[in-house]
Scaffold this motif. Structure first.
Motif, PDB file in Angstrom:
ATOM      1  N   GLU A 218       3.075  -5.817 -23.358  1.00 14.27           N
ATOM      2  CA  GLU A 218       3.685  -5.931 -21.883  1.00 14.27           C
ATOM      3  C   GLU A 218       2.662  -5.342 -20.652  1.00 14.27           C
ATOM      4  O   GLU A 218       2.013  -4.358 -21.255  1.00 14.27           O
ATOM      5  CB  GLU A 218       5.003  -5.088 -21.682  1.00 14.27           C
ATOM      6  N   THR A 219       2.456  -5.990 -19.799  1.00 13.23           N
ATOM      7  CA  THR A 219       1.653  -5.358 -18.773  1.00 13.23           C
ATOM      8  C   THR A 219       2.327  -5.213 -17.562  1.00 13.23           C
ATOM      9  O   THR A 219       3.153  -5.918 -16.876  1.00 13.23           O
ATOM     10  CB  THR A 219       0.647  -6.466 -18.414  1.00 13.23           C
ATOM     11  N   TRP A 220       2.337  -3.874 -17.054  1.00  4.74           N
ATOM     12  CA  TRP A 220       3.147  -3.524 -15.648  1.00  4.74           C
ATOM     13  C   TRP A 220       2.188  -3.505 -14.633  1.00  4.74           C
ATOM     14  O   TRP A 220       1.015  -2.808 -14.829  1.00  4.74           O
ATOM     15  CB  TRP A 220       3.727  -2.249 -15.984  1.00  4.74           C
ATOM     16  N   PHE A 221       2.629  -3.844 -13.493  1.00  6.81           N
ATOM     17  CA  PHE A 221       1.842  -3.633 -12.028  1.00  6.81           C
ATOM     18  C   PHE A 221       2.695  -2.450 -11.498  1.00  6.81           C
ATOM     19  O   PHE A 221       3.915  -2.667 -11.404  1.00  6.81           O
ATOM     20  CB  PHE A 221       1.788  -4.876 -10.957  1.00  6.81           C
ATOM     21  N   THR A 222       1.902  -1.491 -10.877  1.00  6.85           N
ATOM     22  CA  THR A 222       2.663  -0.280 -10.247  1.00  6.85           C
ATOM     23  C   THR A 222       2.036  -0.408  -8.613  1.00  6.85           C
ATOM     24  O   THR A 222       0.799  -0.840  -8.421  1.00  6.85           O
ATOM     25  CB  THR A 222       2.671   0.998 -10.761  1.00  6.85           C
ATOM     26  N   ALA A 223       2.879   0.081  -7.781  1.00  5.79           N
ATOM     27  CA  ALA A 223       2.448   0.457  -6.529  1.00  5.79           C
ATOM     28  C   ALA A 223       3.121   1.681  -5.852  1.00  5.79           C
ATOM     29  O   ALA A 223       4.168   1.800  -6.359  1.00  5.79           O
ATOM     30  CB  ALA A 223       2.578  -0.756  -5.526  1.00  5.79           C
ATOM     31  N   SER A 224       2.456   2.542  -5.281  1.00  4.23           N
ATOM     32  CA  SER A 224       3.353   3.579  -5.002  1.00  4.23           C
ATOM     33  C   SER A 224       3.221   3.962  -3.434  1.00  4.23           C
ATOM     34  O   SER A 224       2.303   3.562  -2.669  1.00  4.23           O
ATOM     35  CB  SER A 224       2.910   5.009  -5.469  1.00  4.23           C
ATOM     36  N   SER A 225       4.213   4.517  -2.665  1.00  2.00           N
ATOM     37  CA  SER A 225       4.199   4.802  -1.395  1.00  2.00           C
ATOM     38  C   SER A 225       2.927   6.190  -1.111  1.00  2.00           C
ATOM     39  O   SER A 225       2.704   6.847  -2.220  1.00  2.00           O
ATOM     40  CB  SER A 225       5.317   5.416  -0.783  1.00  2.00           C
ATOM     41  N   GLN A 226       2.175   5.992   0.045  1.00  2.00           N
ATOM     42  CA  GLN A 226       1.218   6.939   0.456  1.00  2.00           C
ATOM     43  C   GLN A 226       1.626   8.280  -0.197  1.00  2.00           C
ATOM     44  O   GLN A 226       0.984   9.222  -0.370  1.00  2.00           O
ATOM     45  CB  GLN A 226       0.801   6.880   1.475  1.00  2.00           C
ATOM     46  N   ALA A 227       3.003   8.554   0.542  1.00  2.00           N
ATOM     47  CA  ALA A 227       3.487  10.124   0.201  1.00  2.00           C
ATOM     48  C   ALA A 227       3.722  10.369  -1.300  1.00  2.00           C
ATOM     49  O   ALA A 227       4.366  11.411  -1.760  1.00  2.00           O
ATOM     50  CB  ALA A 227       4.650  10.294   1.194  1.00  2.00           C
ATOM     51  N   GLY A 228       4.038   9.081  -1.981  1.00  2.00           N
ATOM     52  CA  GLY A 228       4.160   9.496  -3.634  1.00  2.00           C
ATOM     53  C   GLY A 228       5.745   9.472  -3.827  1.00  2.00           C
ATOM     54  O   GLY A 228       6.023   9.759  -4.863  1.00  2.00           O
ATOM     55  N   GLY A 229       6.565   9.393  -2.893  1.00  3.36           N
ATOM     56  CA  GLY A 229       7.895   9.370  -3.044  1.00  3.36           C
ATOM     57  C   GLY A 229       8.710   8.150  -3.448  1.00  3.36           C
ATOM     58  O   GLY A 229       9.695   8.159  -4.173  1.00  3.36           O
ATOM     59  N   VAL A 230       7.927   6.930  -3.697  1.00  5.28           N
ATOM     60  CA  VAL A 230       8.548   5.736  -4.105  1.00  5.28           C
ATOM     61  C   VAL A 230       7.578   4.962  -5.022  1.00  5.28           C
ATOM     62  O   VAL A 230       6.259   4.738  -4.648  1.00  5.28           O
ATOM     63  CB  VAL A 230       8.742   4.683  -2.876  1.00  5.28           C
ATOM     64  N   LEU A 231       7.768   4.407  -6.130  1.00  7.11           N
ATOM     65  CA  LEU A 231       7.206   3.805  -7.155  1.00  7.11           C
ATOM     66  C   LEU A 231       7.739   2.381  -7.471  1.00  7.11           C
ATOM     67  O   LEU A 231       8.942   2.263  -7.814  1.00  7.11           O
ATOM     68  CB  LEU A 231       6.908   4.605  -8.418  1.00  7.11           C
ATOM     69  N   LEU A 232       7.054   1.324  -7.354  1.00  5.47           N
ATOM     70  CA  LEU A 232       7.242  -0.134  -7.697  1.00  5.47           C
ATOM     71  C   LEU A 232       6.852  -0.364  -8.978  1.00  5.47           C
ATOM     72  O   LEU A 232       5.536  -0.180  -8.996  1.00  5.47           O
ATOM     73  CB  LEU A 232       7.168  -1.025  -6.552  1.00  5.47           C
ATOM     74  N   ALA A 233       7.479  -0.780 -10.015  1.00  2.00           N
ATOM     75  CA  ALA A 233       6.793  -1.251 -11.165  1.00  2.00           C
ATOM     76  C   ALA A 233       7.438  -2.617 -11.542  1.00  2.00           C
ATOM     77  O   ALA A 233       8.653  -2.887 -11.439  1.00  2.00           O
ATOM     78  CB  ALA A 233       7.425  -0.170 -12.373  1.00  2.00           C
ATOM     79  N   LEU A 234       6.535  -3.352 -11.897  1.00  2.00           N
ATOM     80  CA  LEU A 234       6.698  -4.742 -12.053  1.00  2.00           C
ATOM     81  C   LEU A 234       6.087  -5.221 -13.217  1.00  2.00           C
ATOM     82  O   LEU A 234       4.987  -5.038 -13.675  1.00  2.00           O
ATOM     83  CB  LEU A 234       6.187  -5.724 -11.042  1.00  2.00           C
ATOM     84  N   ASN A 235       7.178  -5.874 -14.224  1.00  2.00           N
ATOM     85  CA  ASN A 235       6.517  -6.024 -15.621  1.00  2.00           C
ATOM     86  C   ASN A 235       5.770  -7.937 -15.494  1.00  2.00           C
ATOM     87  O   ASN A 235       6.409  -8.771 -14.934  1.00  2.00           O
ATOM     88  CB  ASN A 235       7.716  -6.448 -16.472  1.00  2.00           C
TER      89      ASN A 235
END
Length: 168
Positions: free
Chosen positions: A27-44
């Motif tokens: 599996e390969t996941w893409f991640t993105a986070s908010s600048q403040a680090g409070g939110v993480l988006l993980a997409l497979n």
């Protein structure tokens, strides 16, 4: 975020060490986070329709996001209010409310809507930009109305993710 020896995402953890998402082999996941680090988006990347939104204020309650996609890139607005993903062979840029996990809209460039392959939010939070083979398209955050376009040369290939100066 923990990676294996090959550099692939292996697990995602927030706060005290605790695995929230364990990746299966291949599996390969893409991640993105908010600048403040409070939110993480993980997409497979390999499993269609698997997207998780993790919030630091609710680390044990990941939200599964609904969509129709095979993800290429992801972005979170600086304030952590919006999450977005660009999809391969889909229909544009999917935007979610990162507080509720609800789908907000699907942004479709008028020309070649299936070729939005990159996405980014401006630092001032006023714009989201989609990148495709023909153009970069700006959209007003909140109203989601189309804004300016920046044309690309056909010979340039697929676009790199949009980037902004720190002041937007």
């Amino acid at each position: 975020v923990r990676h294996n020896d090959e550099g692939d995402l292996n697990a995602i953890s927030i706060g005290p060490p605790r695995t929230l998402v364990a990746a299966l082999p291949g599996e390969t996941w893409f991640t993105a986070s908010s600048q403040a680090g409070g939110v993480l988006l993980a997409l497979n990347r390999r499993v269609a329709q698997q997207a998780l939104l993790l919030r630091i204020d609710r680390p044990t309650q990941p939200m599964e996001l609904q969509g129709d996609y095979q993800t290429l890139t992801a972005a979170i607005s600086r304030d952590g209010k919006w999450a977005a993903a660009a999809y391969a062979l889909a229909s544009g840029i999917q935007v979610w409310n990162a507080v509720t996990g609800q789908r907000e809209c699907l942004l479709r460039p008028a020309e070649r809507p299936n070729e939005s392959t990159s996405v980014a939010f401006s630092p001032d939070g006023q714009w989201i930009v989609s990148g495709g083979q023909d153009e970069y398209r700006f959209w007003h955050v909140g109203s989601w109305q189309p804004g300016p376009r920046v044309r690309r040369d056909q010979g340039e290939g697929w676009p790199y993710p949009p980037a902004f100066t720190p002041d937007g």
